[in-house]
Enzyme design. Sequence first.
Site, PDB file in Angstrom:
ATOM      1  N   HIS A  67       0.797  -1.286   0.089  1.00 13.92           N
ATOM      2  CA  HIS A  67      -0.252   0.092   0.029  1.00 13.92           C
ATOM      3  C   HIS A  67       0.949   1.263  -0.046  1.00 13.92           C
ATOM      4  O   HIS A  67       0.418   2.378  -0.789  1.00 13.92           O
ATOM      5  CB  HIS A  67      -1.008  -0.167   1.010  1.00 13.92           C
ATOM      6  CG  HIS A  67      -1.956   1.318   1.585  1.00 13.92           C
ATOM      7  ND1 HIS A  67      -3.215   1.209   1.389  1.00 13.92           N
ATOM      8  CD2 HIS A  67      -1.648   2.507   1.762  1.00 13.92           C
ATOM      9  CE1 HIS A  67      -3.712   2.339   1.234  1.00 13.92           C
ATOM     10  NE2 HIS A  67      -2.624   3.078   1.740  1.00 13.92           N
ATOM     11  N   GLU A  68       1.941   1.332   0.855  1.00 15.00           N
ATOM     12  CA  GLU A  68       2.820   2.459   0.981  1.00 15.00           C
ATOM     13  C   GLU A  68       3.722   2.660  -0.325  1.00 15.00           C
ATOM     14  O   GLU A  68       3.897   3.683  -0.788  1.00 15.00           O
ATOM     15  CB  GLU A  68       3.595   2.524   2.371  1.00 15.00           C
ATOM     16  CG  GLU A  68       2.880   2.217   3.490  1.00 15.00           C
ATOM     17  CD  GLU A  68       1.845   3.163   3.607  1.00 15.00           C
ATOM     18  OE1 GLU A  68       1.857   4.419   3.342  1.00 15.00           O
ATOM     19  OE2 GLU A  68       0.730   2.824   4.216  1.00 15.00           O
ATOM     20  N   HIS A  71       1.652   4.379  -2.922  1.00 17.11           N
ATOM     21  CA  HIS A  71       1.809   5.877  -2.732  1.00 17.11           C
ATOM     22  C   HIS A  71       3.179   6.336  -3.465  1.00 17.11           C
ATOM     23  O   HIS A  71       3.303   7.051  -4.256  1.00 17.11           O
ATOM     24  CB  HIS A  71       1.774   6.381  -1.307  1.00 17.11           C
ATOM     25  CG  HIS A  71       0.362   6.213  -0.605  1.00 17.11           C
ATOM     26  ND1 HIS A  71      -0.559   6.977  -1.318  1.00 17.11           N
ATOM     27  CD2 HIS A  71      -0.002   5.497   0.516  1.00 17.11           C
ATOM     28  CE1 HIS A  71      -1.723   6.593  -0.379  1.00 17.11           C
ATOM     29  NE2 HIS A  71      -1.376   5.936   0.544  1.00 17.11           N
TER      30      HIS A  71
HETATM   31 ZN   LIG Z   1      -2.379   5.319   2.163  1.00 16.59          ZN
END
Ligand SMILES: [Zn+2]
Length: 158
Positions: A67-68, A71
């Site tokens: 998830h990170e 980004h």
């Molecule tokens: Zn996030």
Amino acid sequence: MDNETLQAWVEQVSRDSFGRPFLHQATFNRRLRSTGGRYFMRSHDIEINPKQLETFGREETEKIIKHELCHYHLHLTKRGYRHQDADFQRLLAEVGGSRYCSALPGQTKRVQPYRYKLVCRSCGMEYLRKRKVNPAKYACGKCRGKLFIKMLDFVLEP
Ligand SMILES: [Zn+2]
Ligand SMILES: [Zn+2]
């Protein structure tokens, strides 16, 4: 697990799942409360909550790392890196990342996520809503057009 091992882990996930190197710093941060991880736009560094690992184990933590990294890579390649961006949602699904930054249970002050959006019939403008509301009570802030409500296929944290 120490920071060095985490760093190597994030680098490996980045290579294996994204085909790109992770060139910044990944560290554990025990002070993170509600979130499993964080991405810093300024430094491009990533923080992972060690409680994530202790509570959910490696597999779930790797989803947070992904998830990170979504980004991270989207931000660095100047694509849509925010949760509501189509690029982000597509990449997240592709690599099998966690849907939330915040995945830890048992917080008392849980922030309500967005579950709905009001969409303007005339101009297509979208407004995120945490609760189901009656679209007839509102008008588009941009063009005063009529709105309809749609459930998000993705729950967005504020
Ligand atoms: Zn996030
Ligand atoms: Zn409108």
